[in-house]
Design an enzyme around this catalytic site. Sequence first.
Site, mmCIF file in Angstrom:
data_model
loop_
_atom_site.group_PDB
_atom_site.id
_atom_site.type_symbol
_atom_site.label_atom_id
_atom_site.label_comp_id
_atom_site.label_asym_id
_atom_site.label_seq_id
_atom_site.Cartn_x
_atom_site.Cartn_y
_atom_site.Cartn_z
ATOM 1 N N HIS A 207 2.853 -3.940 1.168
ATOM 2 C CA HIS A 207 2.475 -5.201 0.494
ATOM 3 C C HIS A 207 2.626 -6.401 1.439
ATOM 4 O O HIS A 207 3.185 -6.296 2.542
ATOM 5 C CB HIS A 207 3.314 -5.406 -0.771
ATOM 6 C CG HIS A 207 4.791 -5.553 -0.521
ATOM 7 N ND1 HIS A 207 5.360 -6.709 -0.048
ATOM 8 C CD2 HIS A 207 5.806 -4.671 -0.698
ATOM 9 C CE1 HIS A 207 6.659 -6.558 0.066
ATOM 10 N NE2 HIS A 207 6.961 -5.305 -0.321
ATOM 11 N N CYS A 223 10.304 -0.951 0.990
ATOM 12 C CA CYS A 223 8.865 -1.179 1.061
ATOM 13 C C CYS A 223 8.455 -1.583 2.476
ATOM 14 O O CYS A 223 9.280 -2.032 3.283
ATOM 15 C CB CYS A 223 8.449 -2.267 0.080
ATOM 16 S SG CYS A 223 8.504 -1.743 -1.645
#
Length: 247
Positions: A207, A223
């Site tokens: 992301h 992440c």
Amino acid sequence: MKIFLRSVLGAVAILAAGVTSSAANDRYADRPPVMVSPDLSAPWVLQLGRAPGIVRQSRQVIQQPRVRYAQPAQPDRVRTASVQAPAKRMVMRPQINPLYLPQEVAYDGPQKPGTIVIDTTQNFLFLVEKNGKARRYGVGTGKPGFEWSGTHKITNKRVWPDWRPPAEMIKREAANGRYLPTYLAGGEENPLGARALYLGTTEYRIHGTNQPWTIGGAVSSGCIRMRNEDVVDLYERVNVGTTVVVI
């Protein structure tokens, strides 16, 4: 003797009568001309100045006292001073190392074109291309204790994704004095940034970020973090079902 006194008194009476008559006649007689001094015959303007022969006394000017009029009472007014607005504080953020900007590099690994390879030790993401090439991006990876490796496929793609932090993360961050929301709508303030690629059934994603200066470090809870402009570029190049290899 008496005759002498009578003569004298008669003369005096005649003289007195003559004087009285003369005085009465002088009232109607022509007056002799008046002789004016040459100094006084000068024009009056000159006489007001310094005409010859005229001594003028200086006049003392008496200054009249000034009358001061009391100012009418004014209603109470709040007086405020002009205060210049403080200058905005400019916060200098660290600049990203140019090494982590996107670039084309040589690739001789085993993965086929279209595969995403993430090197969590060097903090690079490679999109394998044809002819021994790859497009390389700088990324932020899991901080100590949150590293992981494995192979997954992209199962979803989102534009300006919402964020729902896991309960475990909310509890962990609260213990460190940082309180997270249970839900945050997508937008510039959202830590997931402009795009998100979801990996398998895990809670991990590739992301974007609103903290681009962190790219190149071990900064996340697992992440894979990219600059917003880089994740937008990657988002357009890959599809759902793309293989992601994390090493």
